[in-house]
Design an enzyme around this catalytic site. Structure first.
Site, PDB file in Angstrom:
ATOM      1  N   ASP A   1      48.476  46.262  44.673  1.00  0.00           N
ATOM      2  CA  ASP A   1      48.831  44.867  44.411  1.00  0.00           C
ATOM      3  C   ASP A   1      47.775  43.928  44.975  1.00  0.00           C
ATOM      4  OD1 ASP A   1      51.218  46.066  43.514  1.00  0.00           O
ATOM      5  OD2 ASP A   1      52.116  45.854  45.516  1.00  0.00           O
TER       6      ASP A   1
ATOM      7  N   TYR B   1      65.294  52.960  47.782  1.00  0.00           N
ATOM      8  CA  TYR B   1      65.676  51.671  47.203  1.00  0.00           C
ATOM      9  C   TYR B   1      67.181  51.442  47.213  1.00  0.00           C
ATOM     10  CZ  TYR B   1      60.967  51.288  45.188  1.00  0.00           C
ATOM     11  OH  TYR B   1      59.608  51.202  44.998  1.00  0.00           O
TER      12      TYR B   1
ATOM     13  N   ASP C   1      56.053  44.323  44.088  1.00  0.00           N
ATOM     14  CA  ASP C   1      54.677  44.511  43.623  1.00  0.00           C
ATOM     15  C   ASP C   1      54.018  43.226  43.137  1.00  0.00           C
ATOM     16  OD1 ASP C   1      56.255  44.520  41.267  1.00  0.00           O
ATOM     17  OD2 ASP C   1      54.909  45.908  40.243  1.00  0.00           O
TER      18      ASP C   1
ATOM     19  N   TYR D   1      64.285  47.706  50.033  1.00  0.00           N
ATOM     20  CA  TYR D   1      63.648  49.025  50.038  1.00  0.00           C
ATOM     21  C   TYR D   1      63.126  49.346  51.434  1.00  0.00           C
ATOM     22  CZ  TYR D   1      58.783  47.244  49.897  1.00  0.00           C
ATOM     23  OH  TYR D   1      57.576  46.647  50.190  1.00  0.00           O
TER      24      TYR D   1
END
Length: 295
Positions: A253, A102, A33, A88
């Site tokens: 983000d 994940y 992120d 991920y």
């Protein structure tokens, strides 16, 4: 603000597997992120460095190479010998909404705040609730670093980015958030996360909550593609146009990066929101968190 400010983003760089064109095919990249935000800030021409820990394996070396290619300073990246980065995988529904699987339990980024990092004070320091979660054991050191930075003039920007699966219980998450929120100058939150973490389901109430914690500028990405901003007693609201999404990974983000980039270059809030919503809309029309450089 001149646009020459330095920004340090802190968090985790992961190996990303995003669905490709063919059935059961995946394209490999690097994302995370705050790393996504760092890349988009650098592409906007700002001076960006990234604070994290990586391993000494081939994937970690490739992640470092990708940072440098994007113009992100890697001097604050520490290396943990014998370790490998987390990974991920993205899954998307028909509307492009993403779900993640994940593999990050041994990520070296978890040790980022095992000690207080030596960080040359930037003009802006940016981190997230995911940074907070994966480094939860180092909360006191994170707080000490934030206090040191603020005492030397750094402004702190924070995206709460609450992910319940990363926390043992909500009360633990709340304690950690309340430890850092009084040190934050700018907040980027979502109505969805605030409802889960604080039982607050109204953007105005969210803004009031974060202002009470000490934030001067609060950005709430609300339900229904509407952004709400509170700054210096002024209120702003802007609704984005809906686009056909392929993959919503990284949209928030990118929004944060475009908004900060515009604000740091002296733009007003209305113009900053417009740029943020435009970049976010572009991101969801691509696979993975970061738009390929050639596009």
């Amino acid at each position: 603000m001149t646009g020459e400010e330095t920004i340090c983003c802190a968090g985790e760089v992961m190996v990303e597997l995003a669905p490709a064109a063919g059935e059961r095919l995946y394209q490999q990249g690097f994302a995370g992120d705050t790393f996504n935000t760092a890349v988009y800030l650098a592409r906007a021409g700002l001076q960006v460095r990234y604070l994290t820990r990586l391993g000494d394996d081939a994937l970690s070396s490739a992640a470092l190479a990708q940072m440098r290619l994007e113009g992100v300073d890697t001097d604050s990246v520490a290396i943990s010998p014998g370790r490998v980065p987390g990974l991920y995988m993205i899954s998307n529904d028909e509307q492009g909404e993403r779900q993640f699987s994940y593999w990050r339990s041994a990520s070296p980024a978890r040790e980022l705040f095992d000690t207080v990092p030596e960080v040359s004070p930037p003009d802006v320091f940016y981190f997230s609730g995911i940074t907070l979660a994966v480094t939860a054991a180092g909360l006191d050191n994170l707080v000490a670093m934030l206090e040191q930075l603020r005492s030397r003039g750094t402004r702190i920007a924070f995206d709460p980015n609450y992910r319940p699966a990363l926390w043992g219980e909500r009360a633990m998450a709340q304690r950690h958030y309340l430890a850092v929120l009084p040190l934050c100058d700018m907040i980027f939150a979502t109505s969805e996360d605030d409802a889960l973490l604080w039982d607050i389901d109204d953007p105005s109430a969210s803004q009031a909550f974060y202002r009470e914690q000490g934030a001067a500028e609060v950005v709430i990405k609300g339900n229904g593609l509407t952004a709400y901003v509170s700054s210096e007693g002024e209120q702003y609201q802007s609704r984005a146009d809906r686009v056909d999404a392929i993959d919503t990974t990284g949209a928030g983000d990118a929004f944060n990066a475009a908004y900060m980039a515009q604000r740091l270059c002296g733009a007003g809030i209305g113009e900053s929101i417009a740029h943020a919503q435009a970049l976010s809309a572009r991101v969801v029309q691509h696979r993975g968190a970061i738009i390929p450089r050639d596009e």
